[in-house]
Design a protein around this motif. Structure first.
Motif, PDB file in Angstrom:
ATOM      1  N   TYR A 189       7.482 -41.300 -26.481  1.00  0.00           N
ATOM      2  CA  TYR A 189       8.604 -41.986 -25.852  1.00  0.00           C
ATOM      3  C   TYR A 189       8.159 -43.175 -25.007  1.00  0.00           C
ATOM      4  CZ  TYR A 189      11.585 -38.127 -27.265  1.00  0.00           C
ATOM      5  OH  TYR A 189      12.280 -37.197 -28.003  1.00  0.00           O
ATOM      6  N   GLU A 190       6.867 -43.425 -24.960  1.00  0.00           N
ATOM      7  CA  GLU A 190       6.422 -44.552 -24.165  1.00  0.00           C
ATOM      8  C   GLU A 190       6.498 -45.830 -24.986  1.00  0.00           C
ATOM      9  OE1 GLU A 190       1.635 -43.950 -24.988  1.00  0.00           O
ATOM     10  OE2 GLU A 190       2.401 -44.330 -22.979  1.00  0.00           O
ATOM     11  N   GLU A 191       6.180 -46.930 -24.363  1.00  0.00           N
ATOM     12  CA  GLU A 191       6.254 -48.231 -25.008  1.00  0.00           C
ATOM     13  C   GLU A 191       5.377 -48.299 -26.246  1.00  0.00           C
ATOM     14  OE1 GLU A 191       4.660 -52.742 -23.998  1.00  0.00           O
ATOM     15  OE2 GLU A 191       4.898 -51.267 -22.407  1.00  0.00           O
ATOM     16  N   GLY A 192       5.913 -48.812 -27.324  1.00  0.00           N
ATOM     17  CA  GLY A 192       5.151 -48.944 -28.556  1.00  0.00           C
ATOM     18  C   GLY A 192       6.064 -49.297 -29.709  1.00  0.00           C
ATOM     19  N   PRO A 193       5.484 -49.693 -30.857  1.00  0.00           N
ATOM     20  CA  PRO A 193       6.307 -50.115 -32.004  1.00  0.00           C
ATOM     21  C   PRO A 193       7.102 -48.968 -32.601  1.00  0.00           C
ATOM     22  CG  PRO A 193       3.998 -49.954 -32.633  1.00  0.00           C
ATOM     23  CD  PRO A 193       4.046 -49.771 -31.140  1.00  0.00           C
ATOM     24  N   ASN A 194       6.666 -47.713 -32.397  1.00  0.00           N
ATOM     25  CA  ASN A 194       7.349 -46.564 -32.978  1.00  0.00           C
ATOM     26  C   ASN A 194       7.934 -45.658 -31.899  1.00  0.00           C
ATOM     27  OD1 ASN A 194       6.425 -47.180 -35.783  1.00  0.00           O
ATOM     28  ND2 ASN A 194       4.417 -46.750 -34.894  1.00  0.00           N
ATOM     29  N   SER A 195       8.278 -46.230 -30.754  1.00  0.00           N
ATOM     30  CA  SER A 195       8.826 -45.433 -29.660  1.00  0.00           C
ATOM     31  C   SER A 195      10.161 -44.819 -30.057  1.00  0.00           C
ATOM     32  CB  SER A 195       9.004 -46.304 -28.409  1.00  0.00           C
ATOM     33  OG  SER A 195       9.601 -45.569 -27.369  1.00  0.00           O
ATOM     34  N   LEU A 196      10.372 -43.558 -29.635  1.00  0.00           N
ATOM     35  CA  LEU A 196      11.611 -42.850 -29.953  1.00  0.00           C
ATOM     36  C   LEU A 196      12.730 -43.169 -28.978  1.00  0.00           C
ATOM     37  CD1 LEU A 196      10.171 -39.328 -30.856  1.00  0.00           C
ATOM     38  CD2 LEU A 196      10.695 -41.242 -32.369  1.00  0.00           C
TER      39      LEU A 196
ATOM     40  N   THR B 114      -1.672 -36.863 -19.883  1.00  0.00           N
ATOM     41  CA  THR B 114      -1.420 -36.041 -18.695  1.00  0.00           C
ATOM     42  C   THR B 114       0.051 -36.094 -18.303  1.00  0.00           C
ATOM     43  OG1 THR B 114      -2.080 -37.927 -17.317  1.00  0.00           O
ATOM     44  CG2 THR B 114      -3.773 -36.282 -17.854  1.00  0.00           C
ATOM     45  N   ASN B 115       0.554 -37.257 -17.985  1.00  0.00           N
ATOM     46  CA  ASN B 115       1.961 -37.438 -17.664  1.00  0.00           C
ATOM     47  C   ASN B 115       2.264 -38.927 -17.745  1.00  0.00           C
ATOM     48  OD1 ASN B 115       1.211 -38.598 -15.026  1.00  0.00           O
ATOM     49  ND2 ASN B 115       0.734 -36.470 -14.483  1.00  0.00           N
ATOM     50  N   TYR B 116       3.527 -39.270 -17.532  1.00  0.00           N
ATOM     51  CA  TYR B 116       3.908 -40.669 -17.725  1.00  0.00           C
ATOM     52  C   TYR B 116       3.397 -41.577 -16.617  1.00  0.00           C
ATOM     53  CZ  TYR B 116       7.649 -40.073 -14.271  1.00  0.00           C
ATOM     54  OH  TYR B 116       8.353 -39.843 -13.131  1.00  0.00           O
ATOM     55  N   ILE B 117       2.881 -40.987 -15.533  1.00  0.00           N
ATOM     56  CA  ILE B 117       2.340 -41.804 -14.447  1.00  0.00           C
ATOM     57  C   ILE B 117       0.895 -42.198 -14.740  1.00  0.00           C
ATOM     58  CG2 ILE B 117       1.762 -41.836 -11.993  1.00  0.00           C
ATOM     59  CD1 ILE B 117       4.124 -40.024 -11.497  1.00  0.00           C
ATOM     60  N   HIS B 118       0.075 -41.207 -15.108  1.00  0.00           N
ATOM     61  CA  HIS B 118      -1.350 -41.461 -15.319  1.00  0.00           C
ATOM     62  C   HIS B 118      -1.720 -41.682 -16.779  1.00  0.00           C
ATOM     63  CE1 HIS B 118      -1.163 -39.215 -11.439  1.00  0.00           C
ATOM     64  NE2 HIS B 118      -2.017 -40.149 -11.085  1.00  0.00           N
ATOM     65  N   GLY B 119      -0.802 -41.344 -17.702  1.00  0.00           N
ATOM     66  CA  GLY B 119      -1.062 -41.648 -19.100  1.00  0.00           C
ATOM     67  C   GLY B 119      -2.230 -40.858 -19.673  1.00  0.00           C
ATOM     68  N   TRP B 120      -3.062 -41.543 -20.457  1.00  0.00           N
ATOM     69  CA  TRP B 120      -4.203 -40.904 -21.116  1.00  0.00           C
ATOM     70  C   TRP B 120      -5.376 -40.811 -20.145  1.00  0.00           C
ATOM     71  CZ3 TRP B 120      -3.323 -38.799 -25.758  1.00  0.00           C
ATOM     72  CH2 TRP B 120      -2.275 -39.286 -26.524  1.00  0.00           C
ATOM     73  N   GLN B 121      -5.983 -39.622 -20.083  1.00  0.00           N
ATOM     74  CA  GLN B 121      -7.144 -39.387 -19.235  1.00  0.00           C
ATOM     75  C   GLN B 121      -8.205 -38.647 -20.044  1.00  0.00           C
ATOM     76  OE1 GLN B 121      -7.513 -40.493 -16.105  1.00  0.00           O
ATOM     77  NE2 GLN B 121      -5.432 -41.335 -15.981  1.00  0.00           N
TER      78      GLN B 121
ATOM     79  N   VAL C  64       5.280 -48.387 -14.722  1.00  0.00           N
ATOM     80  CA  VAL C  64       6.723 -48.184 -14.685  1.00  0.00           C
ATOM     81  C   VAL C  64       7.110 -47.579 -16.028  1.00  0.00           C
ATOM     82  CG1 VAL C  64       8.976 -49.262 -14.382  1.00  0.00           C
ATOM     83  CG2 VAL C  64       6.991 -50.164 -13.160  1.00  0.00           C
ATOM     84  N   TRP C  65       7.222 -46.234 -16.042  1.00  0.00           N
ATOM     85  CA  TRP C  65       7.500 -45.543 -17.306  1.00  0.00           C
ATOM     86  C   TRP C  65       8.903 -45.892 -17.801  1.00  0.00           C
ATOM     87  CZ3 TRP C  65      10.867 -42.109 -19.510  1.00  0.00           C
ATOM     88  CH2 TRP C  65      10.423 -41.486 -20.665  1.00  0.00           C
ATOM     89  N   PRO C  66       9.077 -46.050 -19.111  1.00  0.00           N
ATOM     90  CA  PRO C  66       8.157 -45.763 -20.212  1.00  0.00           C
ATOM     91  C   PRO C  66       7.263 -46.918 -20.630  1.00  0.00           C
ATOM     92  CG  PRO C  66      10.329 -46.227 -21.073  1.00  0.00           C
ATOM     93  CD  PRO C  66      10.440 -46.325 -19.594  1.00  0.00           C
ATOM     94  N   ALA C  67       7.249 -48.018 -19.892  1.00  0.00           N
ATOM     95  CA  ALA C  67       6.343 -49.109 -20.217  1.00  0.00           C
ATOM     96  C   ALA C  67       4.902 -48.670 -20.000  1.00  0.00           C
ATOM     97  CB  ALA C  67       6.661 -50.332 -19.351  1.00  0.00           C
TER      98      ALA C  67
END
Length: 625
Positions: A336-343, A50-57, A499-502
């Motif tokens: 672009y969020e936190e992860g091993p392959n983040s851009l 959805t967005n960087y605040i609510h993430g996956w829904q 706290v985006w992008p975390a």
């Protein structure tokens, strides 16, 4: 139509897909239009970014009429979809690293979707492709038919626009073109007149020749031996005189024929002169038109060059804006969020986190006034309630954690422990020991602070009491009590603000408050709240949050200075020594430098905010030891 077996033994058409949950109840399949049922429509639950605040829904996704639509839930389909994509030109991209994710893009619009597992993701991809192929949208014949109509319409409209507006400002040229129209009409009339005259002449000559042939035949019949054809017609000595005499003898008949056709009154010479004048006028006007167009060519070329330059600048601005828009639209995406392959690189990660924390601070400052108006009453029980361990299933674990904190947390930070002083603000000091395990920051943190006017009992009570937690805790999004073990021990599940992008974090922990009776009457009593992670069947980890592990303790000791004379002890005589220790495993893939910077910034703010809140709540109230 081919079929594939389902887990329960039934057959599922290839154009149909399982939903991400893999259950029959969540699959909605109806036959579409067509003589044999046509392309089926189906729906299921997929996780959508959805967005960087609510993430996956979780969203209910429907595939129908070559369109992919999504709704907030299956029950809200009657209220209309929240978004849709036409699959005719959609690009479906399975994610390179996330085996459950697929991205669907149409131009600048991108949907990030996640299925329950890789198998369901592949089924969705295959079903979308088959549905798009069987729907017949975007076929060559369809495009050709529509393209022909559009081309014809556009060509007609373009011709009309050119005809009416090409020379809007060329008044002289329009006047010359009007003259050309007049000359054309005159010329057409003159051509008709001359053509009529020539036709009449041709008919008269034809009849005259027929009459002449008849006379010649009569002469041959009447004088067969006296004259020959050659003598009459081809005698070199007297042929011209004989022919002239013959023509003169026939002229009355020719003129009679021309007069009979009504063209005897035409002035052939005058018509020829007029025709010549008309053609000269046309040529002169054409020459004038050419001169006007040549003169205007430079002006039009300059205007064209200016328009081309303007168009180039507009196209460059459009490309720049489009590129910036794409960066903004995708910068908040899951890549672009936190992860091993983040851009996103480490510096950008830190800047984004810091900016998000600053925004949260401003929001908290604005809402602090509202919180101060709401006076929540929180009665502080007597210390006897918190002295016992309890008899619940975690009682031994709680006792073990309490004893460890009393043994190790109160030790001095000197020696070989390698503690580093990272913050010192007045009475408050924050120490840290850098520890990493498999690239994850596990730095133990220890803070010491002295607060006047409050007791250890009061500080630990407000730290443990969930009724007032939202009044001072600004990092928690929501929480709930999963289980109450005893009067002084509860299990809490809470999610922290993202706290985006975390990635968003959640934690499930047991929180216990204890009063430790001093062995020596000269030593102060100690109050302690310990929070440590546990597992519970009613709060299992989910894919929306990263589950953090914690082991935190707040240890408070009350020091009382004797009052002067016979005065009673007041809050001015009270000083509380606080020792706060935290061992946090944040999980995930956040950069170590960012985690350490956030801890250095947030822990002192937390201690000052909490102690100030307790001082405000206890001011003017009886002292509770």
């Amino acid at each position: 139509m081919n079929s594939s077996p389902l887990p329960n033994g039934r057959l599922l058409p290839d154009s149909q897909s399982w939903n991400s949950s893999g259950s029959d109840e969540d699959l909605d399949v109806e036959p579409g239009p067509g003589p044999h049922g046509g392309v089926v429509e189906f729906g299921g639950v997929l996780s959508k970014w959805t967005n960087y605040i609510h993430g996956w829904q979780d969203r209910w996704v429907m595939l129908k009429n070559n369109t992919l639509s999504y709704y907030k839930s299956q029950d809200e389909r009657e209220y209309g979809c929240r978004g849709s994509l036409c699959l005719s030109k959609a690009v479906i991209t399975p994610h390179e690293f996330d085996e459950c994710r697929l991205d669907i893009s149409v131009n600048d619009s991108v949907w990030y979707l996640r299925a329950q597992d890789p198998e369901h993701r592949n089924q969705w991809i295959d079903s979308i492709e088959q549905h798009r192929a069987e729907s017949g949208y975007g076929s060559e014949s369809s495009l050709r038919r529509h393209g022909s109509m559009l081309s014809l319409t556009s060509a007609t409209s373009g011709y009309s626009a050119t005809s009416t507006s090409s020379f809007k400002k060329g008044h002289s040229l329009r006047e010359k073109l009007a003259e050309m129209e007049t000359f054309r009409d005159i010329l057409c009339r003159q051509v008709d007149t001359l053509q009529k005259y020539f036709d009449g002449c041709a008919d008269a000559v034809t009849k005259d020749e027929l009459q002449r042939d008849k006379i010649v035949e009569d002469d041959e019949d009447g004088f067969p031996n006296t004259r020959s054809d050659g003598e009459f017609l081809h005698n070199n000595n007297g042929s011209k005189e004989k022919q002239c005499d013959w023509v003169c003898s026939l002229s009355p008949s020719v003129f009679q024929c021309l007069s009979h056709k009504g063209i005897n009154g035409i002035d052939f010479k005058g018509e020829a002169i007029t025709f010549k004048a008309t053609t000269v006028g046309i040529l002169a006007t054409l020459s004038h038109c050419i001169d006007l167009m040549v003169k205007r060519e430079d002006s039009w070329q300059k205007r064209l060059d200016k328009e081309m330059e303007k168009r180039r600048r507009v196209e460059d601005a459009y490309k720049s804006a489009l590129s910036e828009l794409k960066m903004k639209s995708h910068f908040g995406g899951p890549d672009y969020e936190e992860g091993p392959n983040s851009l996103i690189n480490e510096d950008e990660f830190f800047d984004a986190v810091e900016a998000a924390l600053d925004r949260q601070d401003k929001i908290e400052e604005q809402s602090q006034c509202e919180k101060s108006r709401i006076q929540r009453s929180s009665s502080v029980p007597s210390g006897d309630v918190y002295s016992s361990v309890g008899s619940h299933r975690f009682a031994e674990k709680v006792e073990e954690m309490v004893q460890n904190h009393m043994t190790y947390s109160l030790q001095d930070v000197g020696g070989d422990a390698n503690w580093q002083l990272v913050v010192e603000e007045g009475e408050m000091k924050v120490y840290r020991r850098e520890v990493e395990e498999n690239g994850i920051v596990l730095d133990p943190l220890k803070a010491t602070h002295c607060v006047k006017g409050v007791t250890g009992h009061e500080l630990c009570h407000y730290f443990w009491d969930t009724d007032v937690r939202n009044d001072w805790e600004t990092t928690v999004e929501n929480f709930n009590i999963v289980e109450t073990l005893s009067d002084n021990a509860i299990i809490i599940y809470q999610t922290h603000k993202r706290v985006w992008p975390a990635s968003q974090r959640d934690v499930l922990y047991l929180s216990a408050i204890r009063k430790i009776i001093a062995n020596n009457e000269n030593d102060p009593d100690t109050w302690l709240v310990c929070n440590f992670s546990v597992e519970h069947e009613n709060a299992q980890p989910n894919n929306r949050c990263v589950r953090a592990k914690i082991n935190i303790a707040m240890i408070c000791q009350t020091l009382v200075s004797p009052p002067e004379g016979d005065k009673e002890i007041s809050r001015d005589n009270i000083l509380c020594k606080i020792t706060y220790v935290a061992n946090v495993n944040p999980g995930g893939w956040a950069p170590a430098s960012v985690l350490r910077a956030v801890a250095k910034r947030e822990y002192p703010k937390f201690l000052k905010r909490f102690t100030s809140y307790v001082q405000e709540k206890t001011a003017g109230k009886p002292i509770l030891f």
